[in-house]
Scaffold this active site. Structure first.
Site, PDB file in Angstrom:
ATOM      1  N   LYS A 176       0.827  -1.164   0.144  1.00 34.52           N
ATOM      2  CA  LYS A 176       0.306  -0.236  -0.138  1.00 34.52           C
ATOM      3  C   LYS A 176       0.847   1.352   0.172  1.00 34.52           C
ATOM      4  CE  LYS A 176      -1.836   2.892   3.133  1.00 34.52           C
ATOM      5  NZ  LYS A 176      -1.965   4.058   1.894  1.00 34.52           N
ATOM      6  N   SER A 229       4.741   6.606  11.043  1.00 36.02           N
ATOM      7  CA  SER A 229       4.959   7.765  11.884  1.00 36.02           C
ATOM      8  C   SER A 229       4.759   7.281  13.160  1.00 36.02           C
ATOM      9  CB  SER A 229       4.008   9.278  11.950  1.00 36.02           C
ATOM     10  OG  SER A 229       2.272   8.043  12.193  1.00 36.02           O
ATOM     11  N   THR A 230       4.872   7.481  14.193  1.00 32.68           N
ATOM     12  CA  THR A 230       4.955   6.340  16.029  1.00 32.68           C
ATOM     13  C   THR A 230       3.509   6.666  16.196  1.00 32.68           C
ATOM     14  OG1 THR A 230       6.818   7.048  16.142  1.00 32.68           O
ATOM     15  CG2 THR A 230       5.986   6.305  18.350  1.00 32.68           C
ATOM     16  N   ALA A 232       1.276   6.394  14.115  1.00 31.83           N
ATOM     17  CA  ALA A 232       0.676   5.505  13.643  1.00 31.83           C
ATOM     18  C   ALA A 232       1.099   4.564  13.628  1.00 31.83           C
ATOM     19  CB  ALA A 232       0.671   5.979  12.064  1.00 31.83           C
ATOM     20  N   GLU A 250       9.183   0.919  11.307  1.00 33.36           N
ATOM     21  CA  GLU A 250       9.938   1.631  11.783  1.00 33.36           C
ATOM     22  C   GLU A 250       9.816   2.972  10.967  1.00 33.36           C
ATOM     23  OE1 GLU A 250      12.220   4.399  10.693  1.00 33.36           O
ATOM     24  OE2 GLU A 250      11.783   3.763   8.038  1.00 33.36           O
ATOM     25  N   CYS A 284      13.311   9.934   8.409  1.00 34.17           N
ATOM     26  CA  CYS A 284      13.653   9.943   9.933  1.00 34.17           C
ATOM     27  C   CYS A 284      14.701   9.700  10.516  1.00 34.17           C
ATOM     28  CB  CYS A 284      12.622   8.247   9.635  1.00 34.17           C
ATOM     29  SG  CYS A 284      14.104   6.863   8.923  1.00 34.17           S
ATOM     30  N   GLU A 382       9.683  15.055  16.848  1.00 30.24           N
ATOM     31  CA  GLU A 382      10.170  14.886  15.429  1.00 30.24           C
ATOM     32  C   GLU A 382       9.727  16.131  14.319  1.00 30.24           C
ATOM     33  OE1 GLU A 382      11.199  11.809  12.416  1.00 30.24           O
ATOM     34  OE2 GLU A 382       8.554  11.288  13.471  1.00 30.24           O
TER      35      GLU A 382
END
Length: 478
Positions: A176, A229-230, A232, A250, A284, A382
């Site tokens: 996706k 993202s963290t 998600a 990751e 990242c 971030e």
């Protein structure tokens, strides 16, 4: 304008279930440069069904690993021939400077295909160990159907951290892509078909959040591999935890570059211009916290300011450009919001600020903050843009403490005239990747991933292959 009206499912180009489309907007011109179908939950059902059938009934998992590696090697050959096309496509859709696309966005995915094809020719699928009552065969089998959910910043790179090892391991995959960057995946699909990958082994459906969550939650998926993202990542981990589904995550980073007192600043800045600002700061692993001793603090601030000021901001298709636009208007707003936060917190922008460098396009001014303490939001959260914070430290132990004082632990660097001293620092900083006088650029042969909120699991290297394998122990008498 590039237009696609089909989805790649079951080895063929199929009509989508819905009529909605995704417009791909150039972050430089703010004009539409592409359009693709917006995948629906029904499309995800069809893609998972194709992957499920290919895994349960098809030849792919039943081939030897060496045979699969040969197919992936053919894909690598096709990819090599179209690297330039891939680099230009990614620059067009998400604004990565063309030099970075030519250096990393296209070549590194190729390197991963080549690495895993070679690894698959020598990887031990079975080994025998002595047991209490007789020999035990330890066998490695593919985990099954994989959902690969990828972000927009380095789309092909992140696809390949998942797709290359999954294919060699014998898995089937539903990819996706992010709605901001679906175009490059269509080029990849063309190469997959040409390489002779069996039908249904790879399926690609670009879609938004609803269809993405449907894919992650699908009972036909055995493993989710996610980069993003963290926030998600936490949601995906919760879904996978409820279903006892394998997952690797990751996630974000807030990496620190430690400038030791014996550092050659001129040499370090040449590397940090890439390590801190690569891909317009949308990385990242970006080194966005610059840690400088109090005795050299002003000198380091000036060196970082000069480095950032020397970057050409402009058209990402121009080889002279060092920093292009943010991927989307929302990202431009987000980064500028953090610049305001930094000013409100009392940090001083010595370069950049809130004056946009261009009237058109989603550009922000590359910004360097001085007078930053590690408890400020700009040092802890971030930002994902070209915003750097220079933070003072008292001594080496204090520098390590500040580097570790973060919710994240993805990357980091140390800059010193003494390599052994740098290695000692590297061993004390709790991150998944690190560099001594160089940026760790995610070597295909070495594991990549993070500590703490930067994720779970590892990609790349033999460890990355193992993430797509289940281990089976078979004991026998005689």
């Amino acid at each position: 304008m590039l237009q696609h009206d089909r989805l790649f499912i079951g080895g063929d180009w199929v009509t989508p279930a819905g009529t909605a489309t995704i417009d791909v907007i150039s972050p430089h011109t703010e004009e539409t440069v592409g359009r693709v179908p917006d995948g629906t939950p029904a499309d995800m059902d069809r893609a998972v069904a194709a992957a499920r059938q290919a895994f349960d009934e098809g030849p792919w998992p039943r081939m030897t690993m060496a045979e699969r590696a040969d197919v992936v090697g053919r894909l690598a050959g096709l990819y090599a021939a179209r690297q330039a096309e891939m680099a230009e496509l990614i620059t067009m859709e998400m604004g990565s400077p063309i030099t970075f696309s030519q250096l990393a966005q296209a070549p590194q995915p190729l390197g991963m295909l080549q690495y895993f094809a070679e690894l698959g020719r020598t990887f031990a699928v079975e080994d025998e160990r002595p047991g209490l009552f007789g020999p035990v065969t330890v066998r490695r089998e593919p985990v099954g159907v994989v959902a690969a959910v990828v972000p927009w910043n380095v789309p092909q790179f992140v696809i390949m951290t998942k797709l290359a090892p999954a294919l060699v391991a014998g898995c089937t995959v539903v990819v996706k892509p992010a709605p901001e960057t679906p175009l490059d995946s269509y080029l990849l699909a063309e190469m997959i078909k040409e390489a002779g990958v069996p039908d249904g082994v790879v399926n690609i459906v670009a879609a938004g959040r609803e269809a993405g969550e449907h894919l992650v939650s699908h009972p036909g998926v055995d493993k989710v591999a996610f980069t993003g993202s963290t926030a998600a990542g936490r949601r995906i981990a919760a879904i996978c935890g409820e279903q006892l589904k394998r997952c690797s995550l990751e996630l974000g980073g807030k990496s620190a570059a430690i400038i030791l007192d014996d550092c050659d600043l001129g040499a370090a800045m040449g590397f940090l211009s890439i390590a801190s600002l690569m891909n317009n700061g949308q990385a990242c692993v970006a080194q966005t916290r610059i840690l400088a001793s109090r005795s050299r603090y002003d000198e380091v601030v000036q060196a970082v300011a000069d480095m950032v000021s020397g970057q050409v901001v402009g058209d990402p298709a121009d080889p002279a450009t060092g920093i292009g636009p943010m991927v989307a208007k929302r990202q431009q707003d987000r980064v500028e919001g953090y610049i305001r936060v930094g000013i409100d917190e009392g940090a001083k922008p010595v370069v950049g600020g809130l004056d946009r460098p261009r009237d058109r396009g989603w550009y922000v001014a590359p910004t360097v903050f001085a007078g930053v303490s590690n408890d400020m939001r700009i040092a802890r959260e971030e930002i994902f843009g070209p915003v750097l914070s220079v933070i003072p430290y008292d001594d080496e132990a204090d520098a390590v403490r500040i580097a570790n004082d973060s919710d994240y632990g993805l990357s980091g660097t140390v800059w010193t005239g003494d390599t052994e001293r740098g290695m000692d620092v590297a061993r004390r900083v709790r991150t998944g990747t690190y560099g001594v006088n160089i940026m760790n650029t995610m070597e295909p042969s070495a594991p990549f991933g993070g500590f703490k909120a930067s994720g779970i699991g590892r990609e790349l290297g033999p460890e990355g292959m193992s993430a797509y394998l289940e281990y089976k122990s078979i004991a026998r008498l005689g």
